[in-house]
Design a protein around this motif. Structure first.
Motif, PDB file in Angstrom:
ATOM      1  N   THR A 179       3.140  -4.220  -0.235  1.00  0.00           N
ATOM      2  CA  THR A 179       3.511  -2.942  -0.859  1.00  0.00           C
ATOM      3  C   THR A 179       2.322  -2.024  -1.152  1.00  0.00           C
ATOM      4  OG1 THR A 179       3.406  -3.892  -3.100  1.00  0.00           O
ATOM      5  CG2 THR A 179       5.521  -4.005  -1.946  1.00  0.00           C
ATOM      6  N   ALA A 211       7.276   4.906  -5.668  1.00  0.00           N
ATOM      7  CA  ALA A 211       8.736   4.746  -5.647  1.00  0.00           C
ATOM      8  C   ALA A 211       9.161   3.701  -4.616  1.00  0.00           C
ATOM      9  CB  ALA A 211       9.404   6.078  -5.339  1.00  0.00           C
ATOM     10  N   GLU A 212       8.547   3.759  -3.413  1.00  0.00           N
ATOM     11  CA  GLU A 212       8.864   2.783  -2.374  1.00  0.00           C
ATOM     12  C   GLU A 212       8.440   1.382  -2.794  1.00  0.00           C
ATOM     13  OE1 GLU A 212       8.831   4.818   2.010  1.00  0.00           O
ATOM     14  OE2 GLU A 212       6.889   4.464   1.057  1.00  0.00           O
ATOM     15  N   LYS A 246      10.965  -0.129  -5.166  1.00  0.00           N
ATOM     16  CA  LYS A 246      12.179  -0.513  -4.441  1.00  0.00           C
ATOM     17  C   LYS A 246      11.933  -1.741  -3.567  1.00  0.00           C
ATOM     18  CE  LYS A 246      16.366  -0.022  -2.780  1.00  0.00           C
ATOM     19  NZ  LYS A 246      17.542  -0.447  -3.573  1.00  0.00           N
ATOM     20  N   SER A 267      11.680  -4.888  -5.634  1.00  0.00           N
ATOM     21  CA  SER A 267      13.011  -5.284  -6.111  1.00  0.00           C
ATOM     22  C   SER A 267      13.797  -5.972  -5.002  1.00  0.00           C
ATOM     23  CB  SER A 267      13.773  -4.047  -6.610  1.00  0.00           C
ATOM     24  OG  SER A 267      15.093  -4.391  -6.970  1.00  0.00           O
ATOM     25  N   ASN A 268      13.770  -5.390  -3.806  1.00  0.00           N
ATOM     26  CA  ASN A 268      14.471  -5.983  -2.669  1.00  0.00           C
ATOM     27  C   ASN A 268      13.901  -7.353  -2.315  1.00  0.00           C
ATOM     28  OD1 ASN A 268      16.057  -3.722  -2.497  1.00  0.00           O
ATOM     29  ND2 ASN A 268      14.985  -2.831  -0.741  1.00  0.00           N
ATOM     30  N   SER A 321       7.432   0.327   4.871  1.00  0.00           N
ATOM     31  CA  SER A 321       8.471   0.969   4.061  1.00  0.00           C
ATOM     32  C   SER A 321       9.863   0.433   4.393  1.00  0.00           C
ATOM     33  CB  SER A 321       8.438   2.489   4.255  1.00  0.00           C
ATOM     34  OG  SER A 321       8.694   2.832   5.602  1.00  0.00           O
ATOM     35  N   ALA A 353      11.613  -1.309   1.709  1.00  0.00           N
ATOM     36  CA  ALA A 353      12.280  -0.507   0.684  1.00  0.00           C
ATOM     37  C   ALA A 353      13.565   0.125   1.205  1.00  0.00           C
ATOM     38  CB  ALA A 353      11.341   0.594   0.182  1.00  0.00           C
ATOM     39  N   GLN A 354      13.681   0.209   2.536  1.00  0.00           N
ATOM     40  CA  GLN A 354      14.779   0.974   3.111  1.00  0.00           C
ATOM     41  C   GLN A 354      15.864   0.115   3.761  1.00  0.00           C
ATOM     42  OE1 GLN A 354      12.622   3.390   5.873  1.00  0.00           O
ATOM     43  NE2 GLN A 354      11.606   4.608   4.290  1.00  0.00           N
TER      44      GLN A 354
END
Length: 284
Positions: free
Chosen positions: A6, A12-13, A16, A19-20, A68, A71-72
């Protein structure tokens, strides 16, 4: 070891993605413990988390996937893709291993035999789902050009096998009797040594290239060693480097090998020894 996934992401990414990743890891840990993740020692959980990060990082870096994605995209699917990618590496590694066993010098060296057996153990025990960063199996035989300590798991094994195969193919260009005579002069009982066996062969062949003599004999006498020392001693670092690179190119061409860069890198490692005592480097 730290496989940070990360650090290149925006704040913000990163939030996320973490968390994922945590949500996926909880599920992954339950699979490992058959639902009883509370019984896992913290050290084991840490190893499994490191493994997950290693597998994902290998996939991201190897396939050009942006970080990313963590995060997505769905983490379960990402890990499935990453695991499939690791399986491809393992499959390639098995092919390398079979080639390495077939090409290994027929010298009855204990360290080579034990190490190849250890790598066989690796492929039997390697676990890409929970311990992908680890290297089960003993690897004692020293390569002329060591594998980077930044490599882990199957990446380290594939790197080791690639270098070993390159060295073995080089040695296969010479008669076994010539190699054995050279190694006995270097090590005495070379069957017991854990030291690299390619390096003396490469060094002798480079020396004979400088002399303009038959490289396949691997036979350098005292006068040859003195002539080589007289040739190389006056050279500065740049001149010495260029001379070794030229000799390496000539050697690769004569042997019909496509491993010129490996030979060059091996030869350049001789520079400190040549500067210290050139006669001893190419001694008979």
């Amino acid at each position: 070891m730290n496989f940070n996934l990360t650090q290149s992401l925006s704040e913000a990414e990163s939030v996320k993605a973490q968390s994922n990743l945590y949500s996926f890891f909880v599920k992954h840990l339950k699979r490992y413990t058959l639902g009883d993740s509370s019984s896992v020692p913290s050290s084991t959980a840490s190893e499994i988390f490191t493994s997950v990060c290693f597998v994902l990082k290998s996939y991201f870096d190897g396939c050009g996937v942006t970080y990313s994605a963590l995060a997505q995209e769905d983490s379960e699917m990402l890990f499935k893709k990453a695991s499939d990618y690791m399986e491809e590496k393992v499959s390639f590694g098995r092919k390398l291993y079979n080639s390495a066993k077939a090409a290994a010098p027929k010298l009855d060296n204990i360290s080579i035999t034990d190490t190849l057996n250890g790598i066989g153990t690796f492929f039997k025990k390697y676990d890409i789902y929970y311990y992908a960063h680890l290297i089960p199996g003993d690897i004692d035989y020293q390569l002329c050009i060591p594998v980077s300590e930044k490599l882990y798991g199957i990446d380290y094994i594939n790197g080791w096998l690639t270098n070993f195969l390159t060295e073995s193919i080089f040695m296969s260009r010479f008669e076994a009797d010539s190699i054995e005579r050279l190694l006995e002069s270097q090590f005495g009982d070379y069957r017991e040594t854990i030291l690299n066996l390619y390096e003396p062969v490469m060094t002798a062949a480079i020396g004979l290239t400088f002399c303009g003599k038959d490289i396949f004999s691997l036979n350098i006498d005292s006068l040859d060693a003195e002539d080589i020392a007289a040739m190389l001693s006056p050279m500065n670092d740049t001149e010495l480097s260029n001379a070794l690179k030229t000799a390496s190119s000539s050697l690769a061409y004569t042997l019909g090998l496509n491993s010129e860069e490996y030979i060059k890198k091996s030869a350049l490692q001789l520079i400190p020894r040549i500067k210290l005592a050139p006669k001893n480097v190419f001694r008979p």
